[in-house]
Design a protein around this motif. Sequence first.
Motif, PDB file in Angstrom:
ATOM      1  N   CYS A 260       0.810  -1.377  -0.061  1.00  0.00           N
ATOM      2  CA  CYS A 260       0.119   0.098   0.096  1.00  0.00           C
ATOM      3  C   CYS A 260       0.971   1.186   0.034  1.00  0.00           C
ATOM      4  O   CYS A 260       1.984   1.340   0.793  1.00  0.00           O
ATOM      5  CB  CYS A 260      -0.962  -0.108   1.340  1.00  0.00           C
ATOM      6  SG  CYS A 260      -1.962   1.408   1.616  1.00  0.00           S
ATOM      7  N   HIS A 267      -1.544  -4.683  -0.979  1.00  0.00           N
ATOM      8  CA  HIS A 267      -2.964  -5.045  -1.610  1.00  0.00           C
ATOM      9  C   HIS A 267      -2.791  -6.207  -2.458  1.00  0.00           C
ATOM     10  O   HIS A 267      -1.867  -6.201  -3.318  1.00  0.00           O
ATOM     11  CB  HIS A 267      -3.290  -3.833  -2.651  1.00  0.00           C
ATOM     12  CG  HIS A 267      -3.610  -2.456  -1.782  1.00  0.00           C
ATOM     13  ND1 HIS A 267      -3.435  -1.174  -2.645  1.00  0.00           N
ATOM     14  CD2 HIS A 267      -3.654  -2.102  -0.637  1.00  0.00           C
ATOM     15  CE1 HIS A 267      -3.730  -0.255  -1.780  1.00  0.00           C
ATOM     16  NE2 HIS A 267      -3.578  -0.848  -0.688  1.00  0.00           N
ATOM     17  N   CYS A 320      -8.351  -2.133   2.108  1.00  0.00           N
ATOM     18  CA  CYS A 320      -7.386  -1.703   3.086  1.00  0.00           C
ATOM     19  C   CYS A 320      -7.720  -0.356   3.714  1.00  0.00           C
ATOM     20  O   CYS A 320      -8.598   0.247   3.485  1.00  0.00           O
ATOM     21  CB  CYS A 320      -5.970  -1.266   1.904  1.00  0.00           C
ATOM     22  SG  CYS A 320      -4.760  -0.981   2.818  1.00  0.00           S
ATOM     23  N   CYS A 322      -6.607   2.442   3.586  1.00  0.00           N
ATOM     24  CA  CYS A 322      -6.405   3.495   2.594  1.00  0.00           C
ATOM     25  C   CYS A 322      -7.508   3.691   1.782  1.00  0.00           C
ATOM     26  O   CYS A 322      -7.580   4.591   1.274  1.00  0.00           O
ATOM     27  CB  CYS A 322      -4.949   3.457   1.931  1.00  0.00           C
ATOM     28  SG  CYS A 322      -5.609   2.115   0.409  1.00  0.00           S
TER      29      CYS A 322
END
Length: 443
Positions: A260, A267, A320, A322
Amino acid sequence: MQGDPSLWAVALNTWDIRRRPQLGRGALRRFQEQRLRQLIAHAYDRVPYYRELFDRHGLAPERVRTLADLERVPITTRRTLQALPLEQIVARGFDPKKLSAHTTSGSSGRPITIRRSRREGWLLDAVRRRAMIGYGLRRGDVKAVIKTPDGMPQPRWRQELRLRVRGTINQLVDCHLPLPEVVARLRELRPAIVECYPGVLARIARDIDPAELRALRLRFITTAGEVLTPAMREQATAAFGVPVFDVYASWEFNLLAWECPQRGAYHVSDDAVILEVLRDGRPAAPGERGVVVGTALHSFAMPLIRYEQGDLVTRGAEGCLCGAPFSTISEIQGRMIDHFPLPDGRVVHPYRLTTPIRDACPWIRELQAIQLAPDRLVMKLVAHPHPSPDELDRVRALAAAQLGPAVRFQVEVVPEIPLEASGKFRPYRSSVYSDYAGIALRR
Ligand SMILES: [Zn+2]
């Protein structure tokens, strides 16, 4: 070739690969299942190995429709595929002569030849490029790939074409050159991005003046192919003064996962591979460690369905932190490859030693090279058929050509090469120096 995507399908898919991160987890999952059904039907119809496997287990292909159904399909190991003739594993309708073939010779102790069509390769490249764009790749960038050379360098016209079509050029730099020459090559090429094995990167960071490395003015570095330890990452980040991102790739699947950009997790390339993490045959829970088993969603020429990649990883959250919709993994315990420091001051990358041997000796099934002392190396070989004394002499001569006369080299033909206590197969290890000495490995 029948079963190969049309150019139109490649273009649509490439477009989808770019925009998929915005579409969310549901869309990713739908794509995986739709693709899985096509792949299973295709493999059953056209690949004798899978037809026989399904029939033997009384499994009708129609029963594998969802991700949850996938666990009905038996796992295939590298060892199984390695032993089968081409016509058992390449789909009918594909001409093996027209497929690219790469044998995982240097990178793994157990070689297997992976075949794919050119168009399948383009799709996998698009998945990889998406990750690079996320790290900051721009049009016009030169990427220097420091690795063991395979095949011919690309002719200039192909580089030009690539620059026009993709907007970037890859330039290969031989990782076996002395490190000052590697850096001199980088100065010539003026890359924005460097891709490197962690082991080579750490050696550059240790041995070359950081002022010289910073003067290269890179934008970022990616590492691939081996385990990047926290210490190696720190050394490289400090020496080059740019971020280091790690990607997890293999010849079988190309990009399996990428770190990531905001750090913490990797990922998973969910739209290229269904990546399962299995612990004693059952799916690992988030936070649990297990073995990677992959199903390649763009490989129809040589399907890989529930193929045991063998690396140990920790399963992460679905989606994730993010905000990216991809599933995640962490703590990838992939290849740990030690380099061999020799009495004459050279540090030999193990591929340099083993690639010529493997190329000349098709009877080698598995291989492990262990450096016991600066001047002492043992190579264990699992062979089929059993080699003649002449063939073993050949191995010794090829090794001596790389190692020089000061190193005592011994070959042992063994029935099996045992795994490490961690459960990993370590094809190359050195008792003299290892970046991986003392790193905590858990099962
Ligand atoms: Zn993320």
